[in-house]
Design a protein around this motif. Structure first.
Motif, PDB file in Angstrom:
ATOM      1  N   ARG A 151       5.889  -7.616  31.365  1.00 34.89           N
ATOM      2  CA  ARG A 151       5.611  -7.276  32.758  1.00 34.89           C
ATOM      3  C   ARG A 151       4.526  -8.159  33.371  1.00 34.89           C
ATOM      4  NH1 ARG A 151       7.676  -2.676  34.768  1.00 34.89           N
ATOM      5  NH2 ARG A 151       8.875  -1.360  33.345  1.00 34.89           N
ATOM      6  N   LEU A 152       3.525  -8.499  32.577  1.00 32.60           N
ATOM      7  CA  LEU A 152       2.438  -9.341  33.087  1.00 32.60           C
ATOM      8  C   LEU A 152       2.631 -10.809  32.725  1.00 32.60           C
ATOM      9  CD1 LEU A 152      -0.728  -7.117  32.485  1.00 32.60           C
ATOM     10  CD2 LEU A 152       0.692  -7.308  34.534  1.00 32.60           C
ATOM     11  N   ARG A 153       3.832 -11.129  32.209  1.00 36.62           N
ATOM     12  CA  ARG A 153       4.181 -12.516  31.845  1.00 36.62           C
ATOM     13  C   ARG A 153       3.059 -13.161  31.032  1.00 36.62           C
ATOM     14  NH1 ARG A 153       4.613 -14.529  37.567  1.00 36.62           N
ATOM     15  NH2 ARG A 153       3.382 -12.647  37.939  1.00 36.62           N
ATOM     16  N   MET A 154       2.697 -12.468  29.965  1.00 40.56           N
ATOM     17  CA  MET A 154       1.541 -12.870  29.180  1.00 40.56           C
ATOM     18  C   MET A 154       1.810 -14.111  28.339  1.00 40.56           C
ATOM     19  SD  MET A 154       0.085  -9.163  27.913  1.00 40.56           S
ATOM     20  CE  MET A 154      -0.897  -9.959  26.643  1.00 40.56           C
TER      21      MET A 154
ATOM     22  N   PHE B 234     -10.161 -15.503  15.887  1.00 43.87           N
ATOM     23  CA  PHE B 234      -9.629 -15.457  17.257  1.00 43.87           C
ATOM     24  C   PHE B 234     -10.658 -15.813  18.325  1.00 43.87           C
ATOM     25  CE2 PHE B 234      -6.797 -12.489  14.940  1.00 43.87           C
ATOM     26  CZ  PHE B 234      -5.578 -13.067  15.247  1.00 43.87           C
ATOM     27  N   TRP B 235     -11.756 -16.462  17.935  1.00 48.43           N
ATOM     28  CA  TRP B 235     -12.813 -16.696  18.922  1.00 48.43           C
ATOM     29  C   TRP B 235     -12.381 -17.669  20.016  1.00 48.43           C
ATOM     30  CZ3 TRP B 235     -15.902 -21.077  20.063  1.00 48.43           C
ATOM     31  CH2 TRP B 235     -15.637 -22.216  19.281  1.00 48.43           C
ATOM     32  N   LYS B 236     -11.377 -18.492  19.747  1.00 49.48           N
ATOM     33  CA  LYS B 236     -10.878 -19.415  20.768  1.00 49.48           C
ATOM     34  C   LYS B 236      -9.644 -18.886  21.501  1.00 49.48           C
ATOM     35  CE  LYS B 236     -12.391 -23.848  18.823  1.00 49.48           C
ATOM     36  NZ  LYS B 236     -11.921 -25.169  18.319  1.00 49.48           N
ATOM     37  N   THR B 237      -9.180 -17.705  21.114  1.00 52.55           N
ATOM     38  CA  THR B 237      -7.921 -17.184  21.656  1.00 52.55           C
ATOM     39  C   THR B 237      -8.165 -16.362  22.921  1.00 52.55           C
ATOM     40  OG1 THR B 237      -7.110 -17.024  19.380  1.00 52.55           O
ATOM     41  CG2 THR B 237      -5.814 -15.946  21.094  1.00 52.55           C
ATOM     42  N   TRP B 238      -7.455 -16.733  23.964  1.00 50.49           N
ATOM     43  CA  TRP B 238      -7.546 -16.017  25.242  1.00 50.49           C
ATOM     44  C   TRP B 238      -6.161 -15.532  25.642  1.00 50.49           C
ATOM     45  CZ3 TRP B 238     -11.867 -15.738  28.803  1.00 50.49           C
ATOM     46  CH2 TRP B 238     -13.057 -16.274  28.280  1.00 50.49           C
ATOM     47  N   ILE B 239      -6.117 -14.350  26.248  1.00 51.97           N
ATOM     48  CA  ILE B 239      -4.872 -13.830  26.822  1.00 51.97           C
ATOM     49  C   ILE B 239      -4.751 -14.327  28.260  1.00 51.97           C
ATOM     50  CG2 ILE B 239      -3.676 -11.766  27.614  1.00 51.97           C
ATOM     51  CD1 ILE B 239      -4.802 -10.240  25.353  1.00 51.97           C
ATOM     52  N   ILE B 240      -3.607 -14.885  28.564  1.00 48.91           N
ATOM     53  CA  ILE B 240      -3.295 -15.269  29.945  1.00 48.91           C
ATOM     54  C   ILE B 240      -2.307 -14.236  30.485  1.00 48.91           C
ATOM     55  CG2 ILE B 240      -2.439 -17.092  31.445  1.00 48.91           C
ATOM     56  CD1 ILE B 240      -4.883 -17.887  29.802  1.00 48.91           C
ATOM     57  N   TYR B 241      -2.634 -13.614  31.612  1.00 49.85           N
ATOM     58  CA  TYR B 241      -1.713 -12.647  32.206  1.00 49.85           C
ATOM     59  C   TYR B 241      -1.686 -12.841  33.718  1.00 49.85           C
ATOM     60  CZ  TYR B 241      -5.947  -9.880  33.175  1.00 49.85           C
ATOM     61  OH  TYR B 241      -7.185  -9.451  33.609  1.00 49.85           O
ATOM     62  N   ARG B 242      -0.591 -12.399  34.301  1.00 55.78           N
ATOM     63  CA  ARG B 242      -0.355 -12.663  35.712  1.00 55.78           C
ATOM     64  C   ARG B 242      -0.059 -11.371  36.468  1.00 55.78           C
ATOM     65  NH1 ARG B 242       1.502 -16.204  32.122  1.00 55.78           N
ATOM     66  NH2 ARG B 242       0.992 -18.419  32.430  1.00 55.78           N
ATOM     67  N   VAL B 243      -0.744 -11.207  37.568  1.00 57.20           N
ATOM     68  CA  VAL B 243      -0.503 -10.076  38.470  1.00 57.20           C
ATOM     69  C   VAL B 243      -0.072 -10.658  39.804  1.00 57.20           C
ATOM     70  CG1 VAL B 243      -1.456  -8.029  39.575  1.00 57.20           C
ATOM     71  CG2 VAL B 243      -2.286  -8.728  37.301  1.00 57.20           C
ATOM     72  N   ARG B 244       1.195 -10.442  40.136  1.00 56.49           N
ATOM     73  CA  ARG B 244       1.817 -11.074  41.302  1.00 56.49           C
ATOM     74  C   ARG B 244       1.698 -12.590  41.169  1.00 56.49           C
ATOM     75  NH1 ARG B 244      -0.735  -9.015  46.350  1.00 56.49           N
ATOM     76  NH2 ARG B 244       1.253  -9.371  47.432  1.00 56.49           N
ATOM     77  N   THR B 245       0.996 -13.252  42.074  1.00 58.34           N
ATOM     78  CA  THR B 245       0.915 -14.721  42.025  1.00 58.34           C
ATOM     79  C   THR B 245      -0.408 -15.217  41.442  1.00 58.34           C
ATOM     80  OG1 THR B 245       0.046 -14.786  44.296  1.00 58.34           O
ATOM     81  CG2 THR B 245       2.443 -14.959  44.006  1.00 58.34           C
ATOM     82  N   VAL B 246      -1.261 -14.300  41.012  1.00 62.07           N
ATOM     83  CA  VAL B 246      -2.591 -14.671  40.520  1.00 62.07           C
ATOM     84  C   VAL B 246      -2.614 -14.626  38.996  1.00 62.07           C
ATOM     85  CG1 VAL B 246      -5.068 -14.184  40.607  1.00 62.07           C
ATOM     86  CG2 VAL B 246      -3.622 -13.725  42.608  1.00 62.07           C
ATOM     87  N   THR B 247      -3.204 -15.625  38.379  1.00 60.45           N
ATOM     88  CA  THR B 247      -3.314 -15.706  36.929  1.00 60.45           C
ATOM     89  C   THR B 247      -4.736 -15.349  36.494  1.00 60.45           C
ATOM     90  OG1 THR B 247      -1.629 -17.437  36.805  1.00 60.45           O
ATOM     91  CG2 THR B 247      -3.096 -17.222  34.912  1.00 60.45           C
ATOM     92  N   TYR B 248      -4.835 -14.492  35.485  1.00 64.29           N
ATOM     93  CA  TYR B 248      -6.125 -14.081  34.944  1.00 64.29           C
ATOM     94  C   TYR B 248      -6.155 -14.376  33.445  1.00 64.29           C
ATOM     95  CZ  TYR B 248      -6.187 -11.252  39.247  1.00 64.29           C
ATOM     96  OH  TYR B 248      -6.137 -10.835  40.545  1.00 64.29           O
ATOM     97  N   ARG B 249      -7.343 -14.251  32.860  1.00 63.71           N
ATOM     98  CA  ARG B 249      -7.438 -14.388  31.412  1.00 63.71           C
ATOM     99  C   ARG B 249      -8.620 -13.589  30.892  1.00 63.71           C
ATOM    100  NH1 ARG B 249      -9.983 -19.950  29.144  1.00 63.71           N
ATOM    101  NH2 ARG B 249     -12.003 -19.871  30.181  1.00 63.71           N
ATOM    102  N   MET B 250      -8.565 -13.231  29.619  1.00 66.36           N
ATOM    103  CA  MET B 250      -9.672 -12.545  28.963  1.00 66.36           C
ATOM    104  C   MET B 250      -9.633 -12.880  27.475  1.00 66.36           C
ATOM    105  SD  MET B 250      -8.684  -8.526  28.289  1.00 66.36           S
ATOM    106  CE  MET B 250      -8.418  -8.108  29.991  1.00 66.36           C
ATOM    107  N   PRO B 251     -10.775 -12.779  26.779  1.00 64.33           N
ATOM    108  CA  PRO B 251     -10.780 -13.027  25.333  1.00 64.33           C
ATOM    109  C   PRO B 251      -9.896 -12.009  24.616  1.00 64.33           C
ATOM    110  CG  PRO B 251     -13.015 -13.032  26.210  1.00 64.33           C
ATOM    111  CD  PRO B 251     -12.119 -12.507  27.294  1.00 64.33           C
TER     112      PRO B 251
END
Length: 261
Positions: free
Chosen positions: A124-127, A170-187
């Motif tokens: 759903r969040l195109r992670m 996993f210290w270099k691993t980030w999640i990329i997720y998208r809400v509508r047209t905006v892309t976010y990320r978090m550790p």
């Protein structure tokens, strides 16, 4: 106004991804107060949850690949449940025909619901992820975490050492997720903590509705120990490793098929 709209969309996808876990809570609550004739409660829960999974698949809420992941987690969870009940960590005191070594078969769905959420929210969040450590390190760490759930009854508990390893691997691993047209990320490790906390909260709801009982809850219900958050934190890591690896394999196969056309 835009941040509010983004938050509402994010909340909607989170809620839709929680359909199966919520179905479990509703089933536990209803079967506690409504007795189904000629059917034990544990057996009724299993039949209802199987029906929910079937409806989710038929309605398109879950794909066949996601059902396969859920089945894997059901088996992983059931094996762990059988062992933990045998060791006296918790119990399923009610009778039932669909119990295996004292564990009702529906219990595997508790773990499968985590996989269901992971698969749903991923789609759903195109992670996507950056800095993924790779197959060998992630599988070795996931295997060590799962094994520790069994071995800590006989040898020292290595969960805190494993937790340190999680932050290292996993210290270099980030999640990329998208809400509508905006892309976010978090550790990724921060996401582990958040999901682990909410599963602990869900566990309190499940034990309140007699999904299972810890030894200190047989006389009267009380809050599940905060130490369980670390257990769920580690369990979430196993689920993310499996889901992420399967998504990676599927993406590689899709790309390979595209090149062949």
């Amino acid at each position: 106004m835009k941040p509010i709209i983004q938050l509402l969309h994010f909340g909607y996808h989170q809620a839709m991804s929680c359909i199966f876990p919520v179905a479990i809570f509703i089933t536990l609550a209803l079967t506690r107060v409504i007795e189904i004739p000629f059917l034990y409660r544990y057996d009724a829960i299993l039949l209802i949850l199987l029906g929910v999974q079937f409806l989710m698949y038929r309605s398109g809420l879950e794909s066949i690949d996601e059902i396969k992941v859920i089945c894997i987690f059901h088996v992983i969870g059931l094996v762990l449940e059988i062992y933990k009940v045998w060791m006296g960590s918790w119990a399923y005191p009610e009778p039932g025909y669909t119990k295996l070594f004292g564990v009702p078969l529906y219990s595997g769905f508790m773990y499968a619901s985590v996989a269901s959420f992971m698969c749903q929210i991923w789609r759903r969040l195109r992670m996507d992820m950056t800095g993924w450590p790779g197959l060998i390190p992630s599988l070795l760490l996931g295997g060590a975490i799962y094994l520790n759930f069994f071995t800590h009854h006989f040898i020292p508990d290595f969960r805190w050492w494993l937790t340190v390893l999680v932050f290292i691997v996993f210290w270099k691993t980030w999640i990329i997720y998208r809400v509508r047209t905006v892309t976010y990320r978090m550790p990724l490790t921060f996401a582990f903590i958040i999901v682990g906390f909410f599963i602990w909260a869900a566990e309190n709801i499940a034990t309140f509705f007699d999904g299972w009982k810890y030894p200190d809850q047989h006389e009267t219900w009380q809050l599940v120990s905060f130490s369980k958050i670390s257990s769920w934190f580690l369990l979430v890591i196993i689920s993310v490793i499996i889901v992420a690896q399967l998504k990676h394999v599927k993406a590689s196969l899709t790309n390979h098929d595209s090149r062949l056309k």
